[in-house]
Write a protein that holds these residues in place. Structure first.
Motif, short mmCIF file in Angstrom:
data_model
loop_
_atom_site.label_atom_id
_atom_site.label_comp_id
_atom_site.label_asym_id
_atom_site.label_seq_id
_atom_site.Cartn_x
_atom_site.Cartn_y
_atom_site.Cartn_z
N CYS A 121 0.86 -1.15 -0.03
CA CYS A 121 -0.17 0.13 0.02
C CYS A 121 0.95 1.40 -0.01
O CYS A 121 1.77 1.39 0.81
N VAL A 122 0.59 2.28 -0.84
CA VAL A 122 1.56 3.49 -1.05
C VAL A 122 0.63 4.57 -1.22
O VAL A 122 -0.61 4.64 -1.60
N ASN A 123 1.06 5.75 -0.77
CA ASN A 123 0.25 6.94 -0.85
C ASN A 123 0.51 7.69 -1.88
O ASN A 123 1.30 7.07 -3.04
N SER A 124 0.25 8.88 -2.17
CA SER A 124 0.33 9.51 -3.56
C SER A 124 1.39 9.79 -4.11
O SER A 124 1.96 10.19 -5.04
N ASN A 125 2.41 9.90 -2.89
CA ASN A 125 3.80 10.30 -3.36
C ASN A 125 4.65 8.87 -3.37
O ASN A 125 5.99 8.95 -3.71
N GLY A 126 4.13 7.82 -3.45
CA GLY A 126 4.67 6.58 -3.83
C GLY A 126 5.54 6.14 -2.49
O GLY A 126 6.08 5.02 -2.47
N GLU A 127 5.16 6.71 -1.18
CA GLU A 127 5.74 6.03 -0.27
C GLU A 127 4.91 4.98 0.56
O GLU A 127 3.72 4.98 0.35
N LYS A 128 5.51 3.96 1.00
CA LYS A 128 4.81 2.51 1.48
C LYS A 128 4.08 3.01 2.80
O LYS A 128 4.69 3.87 3.88
N VAL A 129 2.96 2.69 3.12
CA VAL A 129 2.14 3.22 4.31
C VAL A 129 1.39 1.59 4.63
O VAL A 129 1.47 0.55 4.04
N ASP A 130 0.62 1.80 5.69
CA ASP A 130 0.06 0.59 6.27
C ASP A 130 -1.06 0.12 5.17
O ASP A 130 -1.64 0.88 4.77
N ARG A 131 -1.08 -1.31 5.33
CA ARG A 131 -1.95 -1.96 4.32
C ARG A 131 -3.39 -1.32 4.22
O ARG A 131 -4.30 -1.37 3.90
N ASN A 132 -3.69 -1.30 5.80
CA ASN A 132 -5.24 -1.02 6.25
C ASN A 132 -5.66 0.34 5.40
O ASN A 132 -7.08 0.33 5.45
N LEU A 133 -4.68 1.35 5.06
CA LEU A 133 -5.41 2.47 4.55
C LEU A 133 -5.79 2.19 2.96
O LEU A 133 -6.44 3.02 2.54
#
Length: 1618
Positions: A559-571
């Motif tokens: 799971c990544v945010n709009s900047n391509g950074e990895k975030v928590d899968r729940n998001l």
């Protein structure tokens, strides 16, 4: 030393001695006489060993303590050395050897002179111990060397020719005389007789000789007749009574007339207190003398008229003066020992003017230098240079110096020039105080004239630096991001954006606000803040556990945010994660396809109605299916896939910012704009308060323009306001006005009516800025001077001559022919001082300002009855025209003279005179050289206050050169040039060529970097367009094709160009097994070099830009697997070799099985390994640093501060440059600095001051006068600036003015009236001469000299007559003084010493009668010191006359003058009677055998008759010895050979004469030795030549080998094309 004998007389008599040691230091607590010093005393045996004190005699024991003077530092002021005068110089020989020895003096004898030196108490001069003074400074020397000059004999000239005989008959004398050239000095021989006499007899006298002559004696001193006073009283009494008696008769009118006349007479009489003129008388004797000098009766002398024996005279009165007045105050009124001293004067007045022969008046005014005295004297005003503040730094002034076209560029930076004005002020004021404390700004020092300041002038211009702005540099755009909400925390709206970003790679000056936009946005639908990102696909797993067939691949995501950074899968739970992907595992008979390639770069960056972005991917067939059994291979269209990309519309939005506005006061802040107590910031500006700056921010659609702000994302919106520092206001600061320039103080002589102006000015010290108070416009004011007063002029007024006074009758009645009422007398007149307007003035004014005083006495003649009386001459009649006719003047006889016949004789008494009318013709002609070429003054006013830097003073163009004109009259006499209607010059146009600078082209574009990976160089060049001439700015150093290069390092990204391989083509199987469709085959593919971008490879480029080592294969031969064979994937990349590179390490690559084989068949190895080998597949890496670049400036800078850069390379161990990441992976140390600052010297043109004013003329008159003007270098040229011209001064001729001067005529013969000899007078005239400065000049009218002071060669005492003695016949007398001899230096040329220069004159005796010789006076000479004398030598010379056998010998001075005296006292060269003819050749002598031989060092050269012709010098060889400092052997000539028997002391080195023959005539031994040595040397040389020329035999193989090993030499000539 004290000898002590023991008391008991024992036979072995023992001897002990008391030894005192040296005195120790003077010790004590008190300074002065209270000190004490001690010493050791011991007893010693005569053999030297010490013993007990008792062995020595105690009575004779020396004391071991004494009082002494203890010196302290403060005694230095009380005591000092007293130096006596040097005594007479005593010869060293007399001091050393007692008796003086005989020697020949050469130049001077060495001597020693001594003096007394002692320590004294300064206060009273009493002597003190030397030790006291020695404590402070060593004792001065008591003796010194000196030189006693040789005695200088009197030197006299040659005799003049003989005079004619003193008598025409009988026995007379002839004389010849000589003069003294050098007087006897230092005990030299006295002068010989200057006259030589010779009797002569022209012939016997026929008549009686004139034996007697009248001799007139000198006049006696002037005296008053004794009875005169009594007679005057008597006469006055009688006169007075008569007047009184007669006065009663007259009527009142007549009485008034008489009174007026009497007053006028009193004025005319000599009743001025300054002259007390008394007329007396004087007489003289007239005797008759015989030729032998004896006096006889007057009746023996027959004469017609006896001379006067009595005459009137003026009683001499000396000048009498008052006492001096007290000294005037000192002209200097302030204290400063540095400045020149002042002057003070005192005067005295004349009480009595000199009368007659009385002593003249000494000077009436006296000057002396002085310093002011007293307590409260103010210090002198000292002056110092001040400067205004520097102007702003400007680059365009530097550019305009070089190239006018470049001076209007904007945005210039780097090195520039700033200027300021320099002015002079009184030094007692402090400028900084005024600048810092603005309330005092009206009290800056007022400027004064620049000439008052001394010392170096401060710089008026200096180089400065405008920091170049650093431009913002940004990276390329990144890829478009996913469609995202503008704010993920607030996802209310449905509006989304795709963003792409770039970064600032170089921070600009003034912060990131000056960069272009860094974010662009595209609106999109269905935004999400979080999304799943594919990481990888797991291997394909067939369904239902089968070995092959259809299956699925599990997708690994994060799971990544709009900047391509990895975030928590729940998001990402709002979106379901991707499903597993269906796939195929081929079975052994199936067609095998490769994996899909990655998607290609999108063809468009955005999409619209007309354009769509596409990207594609491909795959290839790895093995065909086996007949009908397996899955069939798809057709070619199924081997590629295309999809849409970048589907977002091409409407890109971004925020655009305007420039920041000015800093304005922030109304919200309450701080006030104060200027007190604030520290300056880094730029030196003092911040006074905080303000605000604003800017405009708008939303822009690319290629369209401004759109509403809601179109742009709100997040990255830039701010519109920021705080800023307000700079302080700076008011204009000015100096006060200078004082008014002085008006001319001189009074107006009446010929100059133009009103003079005076001006004053002020200067701006600080320009206003930041809204400060402006400067006033008026910087200079002018006004008219007051009209000067008319000069007070003074003149002498002469009054009427009084009655001619005769000698009283009772004194001259006995004189033969005297008459009571007539004869010669004396008359006087009064003189008074008047102003020009006629009013009475003090006599001292005329003494100071008027011309010479007129005569107050003159001789007069009261005519007797027999005398002829005539009127004075009338004026000449006027001429009708120049050069035409004559003019006349007349006089007439008076009274009884009209009737006398002798008076009517017009020969004796002419009554008219005529002369031609003056004829003035003038002609002009040029004279002298042409002047320098002078540019016309550009109307510039010389600034006396404030020196500005010269911008562009016109230095070239059309000027004029001048040549002086001279005007002559018809007699070739110089006259004023205005007579020739000339203004004094011819002028001619001339050109001063303008300098032209070196002109180069603009820089070419930079070449491409020489390497595509790592660091290389890039080059750009300029070429010569125009060479400099006439002193223009020089060119920089050019190469052979007139170019100048700039080379800088550059870095190429190794990933910039990449190889891109297209998919492999279909197999071309060579041995086609049609049934199987497999076997050996070839696959090809296209490989291209492409430019790599952030979005992937974009456009193809030249192949050479990619690394050939990494180029993928374009074709491969392999085996196409047959059905049921194992199918492997392509090999993966090789693993990295681990360091160190040893063959025990291996690298590996692997493949995987795509299609398993059928039963019984096996797969080949899926791994391949090879040993690691250094520089083949295993590499070390290290950093390499390039050289520094040239100094790089900002593109807008001409010069000034720049930077030098260098690059860091990663280099592989085989020398290849590779990507920097390889070195970074190895964590190598980076310790280098990559940039350093540097300076490019600014090309500053030479700047000159303005021309000074023209100097005074070098000559006040004449043809040679020149005027000069100078200029100086204000700023020397720097760098490649235009050099200074060589001409720093110019001259032009002055207008020619005639040189007028007073000059005496020669003295007349000595005149004694009516008689032959005795005391008489001689006369001369004072005439006006004109000349051109060089020649003697011509006589002109006296009125032309009327403006000059009456003086001859600076001497104001004009003597037009003097007494003289005319010798009587037969008398012996002294001649006139000879002229002064030329100046002679008494010197010793050998010693290089000179003693003094002297010149001399002499009077020789002349005799006329042989019998009177014993009555002759002594001859006389006198000498005086002079300067610049010549140093002469004296030598004997001899020659043989044609008719005599004896040689003529004489002494000659080194200037060729034959003299007597001065030659050395050795015997003059005698005629060697034994040698015939005598030996007169230089360096020759007469031998005992009577033959002429040459001195040692010279050889005889004989004439054809066997006579000695000349002595030629023999070349000699000097053999250096150990003592010889010059070790080199030189051949020299025997210039002055030594005498045969003497060895000169102090000669280092022996001198050998190369004489091959001995005294016996046989060859000497050394000749044989030299011959043998020469023979051996010859054989050796011949052998060596033979060996060198012999042809060697060389093996063939060796020569080939040499050829093969010959190195290749490359000559790099600096050409970058190489």
């Amino acid at each position: 030393i004290v000898f002590a004998l023991p008391n008991h007389p024992s036979p072995p008599q023992c001897l002990f001695i008391c030894f005192p040691g040296p005195w120790g230091r003077c010790m004590g607590s008190d300074c002065g006489l209270g000190g004490s010093q001690s010493r050791a005393v011991w007893c010693a045996h005569v053999d030297g060993w010490t013993t007990l004190h008792t062995n020595c005699d105690q009575a004779q024991r020396p004391s071991n303590q004494r009082n002494c003077f203890r010196v302290c530092d403060w005694h230095k002021d009380l005591y000092d050395w007293k130096l006596g005068a040097w005594n007479e110089c005593v010869p060293v020989s007399a001091r050393t050897f007692g008796a003086p020895r005989q020697f020949t003096c050469s130049g001077g004898e060495e001597g020693i002179q001594t003096r007394e030196v002692g320590c004294i108490l300064k206060s009273d001069g009493s002597p003190a111990e030397d030790a006291i003074c020695e404590y402070f400074e060593p004792k001065p020397r008591l003796e010194q060397a000196c030189l006693i000059p040789c005695p200088q004999d009197c030197v006299v000239s040659e005799y003049s020719p003989w005079t004619s005989c003193s008598k025409t008959c009988g026995t007379g004398l002839r004389n010849r005389v000589r003069s003294v050239l050098v007087p006897p000095l230092f005990g030299g021989a006295a002068c010989p007789n200057l006259t030589e006499f010779q009797s002569c007899k022209p012939g016997p006298c026929t008549g009686p000789e004139g034996m007697y002559s009248l001799r007139v004696g000198p006049w006696s001193p002037c005296a008053l007749p004794q009875t005169r006073t009594a007679r005057q009283v008597k006469r006055r009494k009688g006169k007075g009574q008569g007047l009184r008696e007669r006065a009663g008769v007259k009527d009142p009118e007549t009485r008034e007339l008489i009174q007026k006349k009497r007053t006028r007479n009193r004025l005319n009489r000599q009743e001025s207190p300054f002259w007390d003129i008394q007329v007396g008388y004087q007489n003289r004797e007239v005797t008759c003398i015989h030729r032998n000098g004896s006096t006889v009766g007057r009746n023996m002398c027959l004469t017609r008229d006896l001379p006067l024996t009595i005459q009137s005279c003026v009683l001499p009165k000396d000048c009498k003066l008052t006492d001096w007045t007290i000294w005037s105050p000192c002209t200097k009124t302030c204290m400063n020992p540095e400045s020149p001293r002042g002057n003070r004067t005192r005067t005295r007045q004349v009480l009595q003017f000199p009368v007659g022969e009385g002593a003249e008046c000494p000077p009436l005014e006296e000057f002396e230098s002085c310093e002011p005295q007293g307590e409260s004297i103010p210090p002198c005003a000292t002056y110092t240079w001040r400067t205004t503040e520097w102007s702003d730094c400007r680059v365009d002034t530097l550019l305009s110096q070089q190239d006018r076209r470049r001076s209007n560029l904007t945005g210039l930076c780097g090195g520039g020039l700033q200027t300021r004005e320099v002015y002079c002020v009184q030094a007692n004021a402090e400028l900084l105080k005024y600048l810092n404390d603005l309330r005092e700004k009206d009290k800056a020092s007022r400027p004064v004239e620049n000439k008052l300041c001394e010392g170096p002038i401060p710089n008026r211009s200096q180089l400065c630096q405008i920091p170049c702005p650093i431009d913002c540099e940004v990276s390329p755009w990144g890829a478009w991001g996913p469609c995202t909400f503008e704010n993920c925390d607030d996802q209310a709206g449905k509006k989304g954006f795709k963003l792409r970003k770039r970064q600032i790679t170089n921070e600009p000056t003034g912060g990131p606000g000056n960069c272009p936009h860094l974010v662009e946005a595209v609106p999109c639908d269905e935004p999400t803040c979080y999304d799943w990102q594919l990481i990888s696909l797991d291997p394909c797993i067939p369904d239902d556990g089968k070995q092959c067939g259809s299956g699925t691949q599990i997708v690994q995501v994060q799971c990544v945010n709009s900047n391509g950074e990895k975030v928590d899968r729940n998001l990402c739970t709002s979106n379901p994660p991707p499903e597993p992907v269906p796939c195929e595992v081929p079975c052994s008979r199936d067609c095998v396809l490769s994996d899909w390639t990655s998607w290609s770069t999108c063809s468009q960056t955005c999409s619209s109605k007309t354009i769509e972005g596409k990207q594609m991917r491909t795959r290839s067939i790895l093995a065909y299916n086996a007949g009908e059994g397996g899955a069939v291979c798809p057709n070619s269209s199924a081997l590629q896939e295309v999809r849409n990309c970048n589907e977002h519309p091409c409407t890109v939005y971004h925020w655009q910012t305007g420039p920041w506005g000015p800093c304005t006061e922030d109304p919200s802040t309450s701080s006030f704009n104060a200027s007190v107590g604030v520290r300056p910031n880094s730029d030196g500006e003092v911040p006074c308060s905080m303000g605000m700056q604003t800017r405009k921010v708008i939303c822009v659609r690319v290629n369209v323009g401004q759109v509403p702000p809601k179109k742009c994302p709100d997040g990255p919106r830039p701010s519109t306001m920021r705080p800023c520092q307000l700079p302080c206001k700076k008011d204009c600061i000015m100096t006060p006005f200078s004082d008014w320039a002085t008006c001319p103080i001189t009074c107006d002589a009446g010929d100059n009516n133009t009103p003079k102006k005076q001006s004053r000015k002020r200067l701006i010290i600080q320009m206003p800025s930041n809204g400060g108070q402006e400067c006033p416009e008026v910087l200079e004011e002018e006004r008219d001077c007051e009209v000067p007063k008319i000069c007070p002029g003074f003149r002498w007024k002469t009054h009427k001559w009084r009655k001619c006074q005769l000698v009283p009758w009772f004194l001259r009645q006995d004189t033969p022919g005297a008459q009571e009422t007539c004869g010669p007398g004396l008359q006087t007149r009064a003189v008074s001082c008047r102003q020009l307007d006629g009013t009475q003035a003090d006599i001292s004014e005329c003494l100071k300002f008027a011309k010479a005083m007129p005569a107050i006495t003159q001789r007069c003649q009261l005519p007797c009855q027999d005398d002829c009386q005539l009127t004075n001459w009338s004026k000449f009649s006027s001429c009708t025209a120049d050069c035409v006719g004559v003019r006349t003047r007349k006089r007439s006889l008076i009274g009884r003279s009209k009737k006398k016949d002798k008076c009517k004789n017009t020969q004796m008494y002419p009554l008219s005179e005529t002369q031609y009318c003056p004829c003035d013709k003038y002609n002009a002609q040029p004279v002298g050289n042409w002047s320098d070429c002078i540019l016309p003054e550009g109307g510039r006013v010389e600034s006396i206050l404030g020196m500005k830097v010269q911008g562009d003073i016109k230095e070239c163009g059309q000027g004029y050169r001048y040549q002086a004109m001279v005007c002559y009259d018809q007699d070739n006499r110089l006259v004023e040039t205005s007579r020739c209607n000339s203004h004094g010059y011819i002028e001619e146009a001339c050109i001063i060529p303008c300098p032209s600078d070196c002109k180069l082209s603009e820089w070419s574009n930079w070449s491409r970097c020489s390497k595509s990976c790592g660091s290389g160089v890039k080059v750009r060049s300029k070429w010569l367009r125009e060479k400099p001439y006439n002193g223009g700015r020089p060119c920089p150093k050019l190469d052979h094709i007139n170019q100048v290069y700039e080379v800088v390092p550059c870095q190429s990204d190794c990933k910039q160009y990449v190889w891109v391989a297209e998919p492999w083509s279909v197999w071309k199987v060579s041995n086609v097994d049609l049934k199987e469709n497999c076997g050996e085959g070839v696959q090809t593919r296209r490989v291209r070099c492409m430019l790599n971008t952030i979005d992937g490879p974009s456009e193809p480029v030249e192949d050479y830009l990619c690394d050939p080592e990494e180029m993928p294969l374009g074709a491969r031969e392999s085996r196409l697997p047959c059905p049921e064979d194992c199918v492997l994937s392509d090999w993966g990349p090789w693993s990295r070799c681990t360091l160190p590179c040893t063959r025990s390490n291996y690298r590996v690559r692997t493949a995987y099985t795509i299609r398993p084989p059928s039963v019984g068949r096996e797969c080949p190895d899926t791994t391949e390994k090879e040993p690691c080998s250094l520089n083949l597949n295993c590499f070390n890496y290290f950093y390499n640093i390039t050289d520094w670049s040239t100094c790089q400036l900002s593109p807008n800078a001409v010069c000034g501060s720049g930077i030098k850069t260098r690059m860091l390379d990663c280099v592989r161990s085989d020398g290849k440059s590779v990507d920097i990441k390889f070195c970074e992976e190895m964590n190598l140390e980076k310790k280098w600095q990559m940039n350093i600052s540097c300076v490019v010297e600014c090309p500053v043109n030479c700047q000159l001051s303005e021309w000074s004013a023209w100097s005074e003329c070098s000559q006040t008159c004449g043809l040679e006068g020149k005027m000069w003007r100078q200029r100086s270098v204000v700023q020397a040229s720097q760098g490649d600036g235009r050099p200074c011209p060589s001409q720093m001064e110019q001259w032009k001729p002055c207008p020619v003015r005639p040189c007028y001067r007073w000059q005496y005529s020669p003295w007349s013969e000595c005149r004694v009236e009516n008689v032959v000899c005795g005391h008489g007078m001689r006369f001369r005239n004072l005439s006006c001469f004109v000349s051109d400065g060089d020649d003697e000049g011509s006589l002109v009218d006296e009125e032309l000299c009327s403006s000059l002071e009456v003086a001859v060669d600076g001497d104001k005492q004009i003597r037009l007559k003097e007494s003289c003695i005319l010798p009587c016949p037969g008398e012996c007398y002294l001649m006139e003084w000879s002229d002064w001899s030329s100046c002679v230096n008494i010197c010793a040329k050998e010693a290089g010493v000179d003693f003094a220069s002297v010149q001399v004159r002499s009077r020789a005796v002349l005799a006329q009668e042989p019998e009177n010789l014993q009555l002759c006076p002594d001859q006389e000479w006198e000498s005086q010191p002079c300067t610049g004398g010549e140093c002469y030598e004296y030598k004997w010379f001899s020659s043989i006359g044609p008719n005599s056998s004896r040689p003529l010998i004489w002494c000659q001075r080194s200037d060729g003058l034959n003299v007597t005296g001065g030659c050395p006292p050795m015997n003059p060269p005698e005629d060697n009677s034994s040698c015939d003819p005598p030996c007169l050749m230089p360096k020759s002598f007469c031998s005992e055998a009577g033959i002429c031989l040459c001195e040692e060092g010279f050889t005889e050269v004989l004439s054809s008759t066997g006579q000695l012709d000349q002595c030629a010098p023999i070349p000699i060889l000097e053999i250096p010895t150990a003592g010889d400092k010059k070790g080199d052997v030189k051949t020299s000539r025997a210039i002055n050979p030594t005498l045969p028997t003497t060895i000169q002391p102090g000669r280092n080195g022996r001198t050998w004469y190369l004489q091959p023959y001995g005294p016996d005539g046989k060859l000497k031994m050394w000749v044989y030795g030299v011959a043998a040595g020469a023979f051996v040397l010859l054989i050796f040389i011949v052998s060596m030549i033979y060996l060198a020329c012999k042809k060697p035999k060389r093996p063939q193989r060796q020569r080939q080998q040499n050829n093969r090993l010959k190195p290749l030499t490359l000559a790099y000539d600096g050409d970058t094309d190489m």
